[in-house]
Scaffold this active site. Sequence first.
Site, PDB file in Angstrom:
ATOM      1  N   VAL A  52      53.224  30.424 -14.736  1.00 27.86           N
ATOM      2  CA  VAL A  52      52.907  29.442 -15.452  1.00 27.86           C
ATOM      3  C   VAL A  52      52.563  29.266 -16.495  1.00 27.86           C
ATOM      4  CG1 VAL A  52      51.970  28.450 -13.198  1.00 27.86           C
ATOM      5  CG2 VAL A  52      50.318  29.594 -15.183  1.00 27.86           C
ATOM      6  N   TYR A  53      52.485  29.606 -17.925  1.00 31.16           N
ATOM      7  CA  TYR A  53      52.472  29.992 -18.736  1.00 31.16           C
ATOM      8  C   TYR A  53      54.275  29.490 -19.508  1.00 31.16           C
ATOM      9  CZ  TYR A  53      48.341  33.172 -18.255  1.00 31.16           C
ATOM     10  OH  TYR A  53      47.228  34.326 -17.952  1.00 31.16           O
ATOM     11  N   GLY A  54      52.770  28.260 -20.706  1.00 27.27           N
ATOM     12  CA  GLY A  54      54.151  27.239 -20.572  1.00 27.27           C
ATOM     13  C   GLY A  54      55.564  27.176 -19.794  1.00 27.27           C
TER      14      GLY A  54
END
Length: 332
Positions: A52-54
């Site tokens: 889910v990072y970025g």
Amino acid sequence: MHQRPLGRSGLAVSRLALGTMTWGRDTDPDDAADQLKIFLEAGGTLLDTADVYGDGDAESVIGSLLDHLVPRDEVVIATKAGLTPRRYRPRDASRGNLLRSLDASLRRLGTDYVDLWQIHGSDGQTPFEETLAALDQAVASGRVRYAGVSNFAAWQTARAATWQAAFPGRAPIVAAQMEYSLLERGIERELLPAGAALGFGVLAWSPLGRGVLTGKYRNGRPLDSRAASEHMGEFVRTYLEPRSSSIVEAVVTAAGGLGVSPLEVALAWIRDRPGVAAPILGARTAGQLQGALRSEQLTLPAEIAFALDDVSAIEVGYPEREGVSYPTTYFG
């Protein structure tokens, strides 16, 4: 940089990890490349990311850098799955979602395996056994080498570790990624003792108290800081309160006496806590990362470590105080 075993596993990791939460969002690919080069030159090996990072961009940036900066087998890649952008189900640790997420992560990373795969939070809708069976399947398939959890309550982490250890062939829980710093020591009540007993190590996220322990907020909120940003402001403001301020002043005083930065003091303290395998450095720029890596050369004098322990101590009451102990045979 020194290497440490992750819990009671055979996986060795650098005792400082490079976090990538801002990659693909606040940190562009060129700056990310500079960070990775500096980290590798310092002897770092552990890269932490999540699907889910970025919105997946962080993993894509890592994948692009692996092509030409470092051979795949010279880095330890840790990623996570289980959080979603869906409002109706922000956490989905079902087998189907987890394994789909893992396949997508592997495509973005450009690799056929990750070294550590972690469930990114507990999911009250999915049977616990189903979630853990997904870890087993991922490891058995070769797509994952080691398994862990992140942001689970201590009892949930202990339950997962015990369940996985109960039957041959299940993937052991070797890591718990948790928030831990001088400003947030809650995991000392039960999770760290559980790790000592059950054999998992801690990866500490936000070891600088969401940036507050650097001292940058002592006289306000700089316009270019996370506290002043729209998407990170509330995240940081949690620690802009009187108790945190007293701890920050103690860190600043210690740093002045040692001739180093507050950042180095805070990182050296967390790095050497019992049960911690590695704090995760979340720098936005190469300059910030260089400053953080200088902590590798610092070992806090015992009297300073004790003073910081005292000023940041948390209340441990019944029943936690009855069971808190750290076997030296495990932590060394």
